[in-house]
Design an enzyme around this catalytic site. Structure first.
Site, short mmCIF file in Angstrom:
data_model
loop_
_atom_site.label_atom_id
_atom_site.label_comp_id
_atom_site.label_asym_id
_atom_site.label_seq_id
_atom_site.Cartn_x
_atom_site.Cartn_y
_atom_site.Cartn_z
N GLY A 56 0.77 -1.24 0.00
CA GLY A 56 0.00 0.00 0.00
C GLY A 56 0.79 1.28 0.00
O GLY A 56 0.21 2.37 -0.17
N CYS A 84 -12.72 3.95 -28.78
CA CYS A 84 -14.02 4.64 -28.93
C CYS A 84 -14.75 4.79 -27.60
O CYS A 84 -15.77 4.16 -27.35
CB CYS A 84 -14.88 3.88 -29.92
SG CYS A 84 -13.99 3.63 -31.44
N1 LLP Z 1 -1.69 -6.99 -0.78
C1 LLP Z 1 -2.99 -7.06 -1.08
C2 LLP Z 1 -3.86 -7.97 -0.35
C3 LLP Z 1 -3.52 -6.22 -2.08
O1 LLP Z 1 -4.82 -6.27 -2.35
C4 LLP Z 1 -2.66 -5.33 -2.79
C5 LLP Z 1 -3.18 -4.47 -3.84
C6 LLP Z 1 -1.29 -5.33 -2.45
C7 LLP Z 1 -0.85 -6.17 -1.42
C8 LLP Z 1 -0.30 -4.43 -3.14
O2 LLP Z 1 -0.59 -3.11 -2.92
P1 LLP Z 1 0.44 -1.95 -3.38
O3 LLP Z 1 1.69 -2.08 -2.54
O4 LLP Z 1 0.73 -2.16 -4.81
O5 LLP Z 1 -0.30 -0.70 -3.11
N2 LLP Z 1 -5.09 -1.10 -9.66
C9 LLP Z 1 -4.95 -0.11 -8.63
C10 LLP Z 1 -4.31 -0.69 -7.38
C11 LLP Z 1 -5.04 -1.87 -6.83
C12 LLP Z 1 -4.37 -2.47 -5.63
C13 LLP Z 1 -5.00 -3.77 -5.29
N3 LLP Z 1 -4.40 -4.45 -4.19
C14 LLP Z 1 -4.17 1.07 -9.19
O6 LLP Z 1 -3.80 1.06 -10.36
O7 LLP Z 1 -3.97 2.06 -8.48
#
Ligand code: LLP
Length: 420
Positions: free
Chosen positions: A240, A347
């Site tokens: 996150g 589109c």
């Molecule tokens: N762990 C779990 C359980 C998760 O659901 C996620 C991301 C992560 C770790 C990794 O999170 P990060 O470190 O990358 O923030 N498509 C969206 C982001 C979706 C994140 C989903 N879960 C975007 O493009 O901003």
């Protein structure tokens, strides 16, 4: 934020390679990543964790190219997966299954069996029915599934609602006030071994406070669990951590980890637990860009558009979250800058990559859409029967094609006409 990019003689370079030459050789749209940027992001976490029992699991969903997984596996990373497909990918790239945690709200039985056969480190379980199902699958295989419960700490991560996951109203995790009961129930199931606790409150979080608040909530539960005679082996704080797309100022990776470790040390119940993380974006986000060429310049009475050859199918984040990505010209031109919307050929009115950007561009120019290393290619689609871009990894002066451009025939090769 993108120190692998530099302007050399008026042309943007990725490490020592000109983006212009990459576009000429491989075509556009093209994803370009930097090996050193990926490795140094991971190394910053690893160094901040030195001397502690820590496993940084890379969340594959951010960018699951085999080359990316391989680099991180070689650096010692674990992996966070959310599907059987991601497990296959991770294994194909050489990941050690004993460093793989399996997250996600909807694991099916086949995925559970696959993960048990390969001996993954842990299942992050998100509901009571999933616990029962997993216990049944493991018991039928004559084994016990290592389990962590994903607890929903009800903390506001202050991020976009689509990527916020730690609030009561989200579909993720087990409510904090139910968690103790669910652990008790889980401890009676024959096919489970309770090994951990985890939380993940959202993505692109740019403040420390929500992470610390979630940690405190989880620590409170671990204390209650210890009192109830349930002894865990690890604490998984999820991913996150945000990156800088524009003017955000997220804590540095090392600052984030140090702050969490200091807080962990104030909770006696957490002493001795291994700490896991599931970082995605903060490892690859600023290590990649999407290179695109301007096809047309077009003006309406209201607006000026630069129509480029990349679209929402290649990079979905702007269309889906109104996400901001910096867009810079590869060739620096003289002349007055004008305001453009950078849009793709798909589109849909939602098919834009940037709005109201001040640029000096001409038809045929190359633009680099920055900070596209995470959730770029990974979320791409073939909408409008558009082959996905090729992917390139730059390694100092070397250039490697890590995914070929798709060809159109392959896009309908699995389809069949019906007779009559
Ligand atoms: N762990 C779990 C359980 C998760 O659901 C996620 C991301 C992560 C770790 C990794 O999170 P990060 O470190 O990358 O923030 N498509 C969206 C982001 C979706 C994140 C989903 N879960 C975007 O493009 O901003």
């Amino acid at each position: 934020m993108n120190d692998w990019l530099s302007d050399r003689n008026g042309t943007l370079h990725a490490e020592s390679v000109s983006l212009d030459s990459l576009a000429r050789q491989y075509g556009t749209p093209l994803y370009v990543y930097s090996r050193s940027a990926i490795e140094s992001a991971y190394a910053e976490f690893a160094q901040a964790a030195a001397g502690r029992k820590v496993l940084v699991c890379y969340a594959l969903k951010a960018n699951s190219n085999i080359a990316v997984i391989d680099l991180l596996a070689r650096a010692g990373a674990g992996f966070d997966i959310v599907s059987g497909g991601e497990l296959h990918r991770a294994l194909a790239a050489g990941a050690d299954p004993s460093k793989v945690v399996f997250s996600g709200v909807g694991k099916n039985e086949a995925e559970m069996r696959l993960a048990l056969e390969h001996g993954v480190r842990c299942f992050n379980v998100e509901s009571e029915p999933e616990l029962l199902r997993l216990s049944g699958v493991a018991a039928a295989m004559g084994t016990r599934a290592p389990v962590s419960l994903r607890v929903n700490p009800d903390v506001d991560a202050g991020t976009h609602p689509y990527i916020s996951t730690g609030l009561k109203q989200n579909k993720f995790g087990i409510a904090h006030d139910r968690a103790l009961d669910v652990y008790r129930q889980a401890s009676t199931l024959p096919g489970l071994k309770l090994v951990g606790i985890d939380c993940h409150i959202g993505s692109q979080i740019t403040e420390l406070a929500p992470f610390l608040a979630a940690l405190d909530k989880v620590a409170e539960l671990v204390t209650q669990l210890t009192d109830a005679g349930i002894q865990l082996e690890h604490l998984d704080l999820g991913g996150g951590l945000g990156i800088c797309y524009d003017d955000e100022t997220p804590p540095a990776r090392s600052v984030m980890l140090s702050a969490l470790f200091s807080r962990i040390d104030t909770h006696p119940a957490l002493a001795g637990l291994e700490v896991l993380f599931e970082f995605g974006r903060s490892i690859v986000g600023n290590a990649g860009l999407l290179l695109t060429r301007v096809e047309y310049l077009k003006s309406s009475p209201e607006k000026r558009f630069a129509i480029v050859d990349a679209a929402m199918n290649d990079l979905m984040r702007p269309a889906l979250y109104e996400a901001f990505h910096r867009i810079v010209p590869v060739l620096v031109r003289q002349g007055e800058a004008e305001l453009f919307d950078i849009v793709g050929p798909v589109c849909e009115s939602g098919d834009w990559l940037g709005r109201d950007r001040r640029l000096t561009v001409q038809e045929g120019d190359l633009l680099a859409v920055l900070s596209a290393g995470a959730y770029g290619m990974a979320m791409s689609s073939n909408y409008n029967t558009r082959p996905r871009p090729a992917e390139i990894m730059v390694d100092d002066g070397q250039v490697y094609l890590i995914r070929e451009r798709e060809n159109v025939e392959a896009l309908y090769a699995l389809e069949h006409r019906i007779p009559g």
